[in-house]
Design an enzyme around this catalytic site. Sequence first.
Site, short mmCIF file in Angstrom:
data_model
loop_
_atom_site.label_atom_id
_atom_site.label_comp_id
_atom_site.label_asym_id
_atom_site.label_seq_id
_atom_site.Cartn_x
_atom_site.Cartn_y
_atom_site.Cartn_z
N ASP A 63 -22.50 1.65 28.29
CA ASP A 63 -22.33 2.96 28.92
C ASP A 63 -21.75 2.81 30.32
OD1 ASP A 63 -22.53 5.69 29.22
OD2 ASP A 63 -24.70 5.78 28.90
N ASP A 91 -21.35 13.58 25.03
CA ASP A 91 -22.79 13.84 25.14
C ASP A 91 -23.13 15.19 24.53
OD1 ASP A 91 -23.52 11.50 26.27
OD2 ASP A 91 -23.72 12.26 28.31
#
Length: 718
Positions: A468, A538
Amino acid sequence: MQFHLQTKDSSYVMQVLRGYLLHLYWGKKIGTYRGSSPVVLAPRSFAPYADPAQPGFTLSTLPLEYPAYGNGDYRHPAYQVQLKDGSTVTDLRYAGHNIYHGKKKLAGLPATYVENNQEAQSLDILLQDRISGLSVVLTYSVFRDFDAITRSVRFENDGAASFRLQRALSASLDFRDDGLDSLTFYGSHNNERNINRHPLSEEMLVIDSARGASSPQHDPFFALLRQNTDEDHGEAFGCSLVYSGNFAIQIEVDQYRTVRASIGINPFDFSWRMKSGESFQAPEVVLVYSDHGLGGLSLTYHRLYRSRLARGKYRDRLRPILINNWEATYFKLNEKKLLAIAKEAQKAGIELFVLDDGWFGHRDNDRSSLGDWIVNRQKLPHGLGWLSTRIHEMGLKFGLWFEPEMVSPDSNLYRAHSDWCLHVPGRPTSLSRFQLVLDLSRADVRDYLVQSVSAVLTDTDINYVKWDMNRHMTEIGSALLPDECQRETAHRYMLGLYEILEKLTAQFPDILFESCSSGGGRFDPGMLYYMPQTWASDNTDAVSRLKIQYGTSIVYPPAAIGAHVSTVPNHQVGRITSLTTRGHVAMSGNFGYELDPTRLNKGDKKMIERQVSFYKEIRPLIQFGDFYRISSPFEGQDASWCFVAPDQSEAAGFFFRILADSSPLLRTLKFKGLDPDTLYENVATGEVFGGDELMNAGVNVPDEKGDFKSYVWRFRRK
Ligand code: DGJ
């Protein structure tokens, strides 16, 4: 002298005229290019010329392959060099070329590749500026099996004095007319890759990123489309940059209504010192021409990126169906909860359990511990190894989240090495999500990261890593670079990141890596070279995802698009959609779940079991098949697409109705890409239809009331 590059269906032609490398043609394949429309030497009012004997020879109107600044061409240049005397004028002339089989690697950069030299042919064209000693090598590669041409540029300093590269774009493309639309992407966190198409007009269009990442705001890709080009018909010219950092796309219509489009590292806030004997490699650009519309363009990008950009064991392997605990627990995780989630997941047939953020340091929220990749014993008292063993015992693979490029000010790493982050001495550093960006231009920082991440990957049986990256760069400067090289920091960071990824993926070839940047904030070909899949957003809401996944599919293959079913009301937008619809949207990509299955009722658990087993049946089709867009969520209240096996033996079509209408439209789903002469059987009903009928007449979409409905049809060769 002329160079004619040919792919299966396209031609790309250049010519050397009085030492200048001109661009003659890019488009539908021409057998032999004899020059029916040669370049016109068109002196226009005030056009500058260098040779008083030849006032008609002006660069201001010529189509140039790699244009310079300062010699009469006022369109934007492809490169600029500042010489020792402060001047910025150079003049590149043809100095030789070389044609060879295969395709060379780009030093330190991701790029498409070949597995043997018969798969491609390459051409290096050498251009030189006699006065400064600047040499530029333009490299072109043509694939045998893909309708694509790659371009890259290498600068060399063959002179005695240093100079400074101020601009080093990877490609410049001149088009003779402006009857074109531009297609680019815009977006934000939770809303990535919206499609922006509009006609070119006499102005400069700039799409860029100066955030230190390709970003969710834009994407390093553009297409130029003829104005009548649609999904299936017409000409489309695509240009995709294999790079994950700051980039710029410029598309300019000049006073004579010709077009110059370029792409490369963002020249804003960039410069690169080149000492005598040094070279600089600019990233690769992948050019695709299609006369079968945008859909044809996407097919080529998908096939090429799936098999000759993505690498590693999982390139050709089925990707596991995963469950990720992020939306189920956020930072409130513990062994009991994780094992309970894993148990339910395993019962449903899910194959991989991913432990997301919060497992290390003392990270109970996003304010601490990035950099300290050591298990949090309060939450996981038995350690990671124990957890991994328990998960494996259940028959699941085990995956782990990292955010290695970052450091929290509240971390042991920062306390020990506060100068390891990007910063400008004497100025405060800006926080974003309470964190700072590590300076990956530094070898010591890179060594620490490789060592600390590989320690975890060696100690514990880990099958998957989610890599990430959750903030953009500010105060970009490096403590180790000399003043005159400070503007190199952002690009050196990318080279450092690529070096780390190269090392880790080589050291752990069995691990499946998935890239992520607050969702799809760094969804670009550069990252796909190291990690074959990217978490697309997301935003897990099924309706939002229709657009995000549709937009992403313009360039990137569904096998690369991470897509998960999450709970309702959806955590990002609050929408309630059925589990069926959430499933159909997620299984149109790299399928997984991101919810707490222990909290589902029996009916939903059963439904998940059915979804998982259905996805397993269609998985080869989704991950290795061809993807065709049918109707666009950007244009109405429905979205549809289909997947077709490479040998056309099988297909799955998906239809999504967003908002219901009081006067519902009768809809059919018309398949694409089937064999018209083959009989296909509907797997659910046994009905048999010809491929021609399924493509031209289609199948009726059920006329059901209600918002957010979805349907799937599977057909198999009879
Ligand atoms: C951003 C990612 O996109 C999410 O999926 C999750 O991993 C969080 N970061 C964790 O901080």
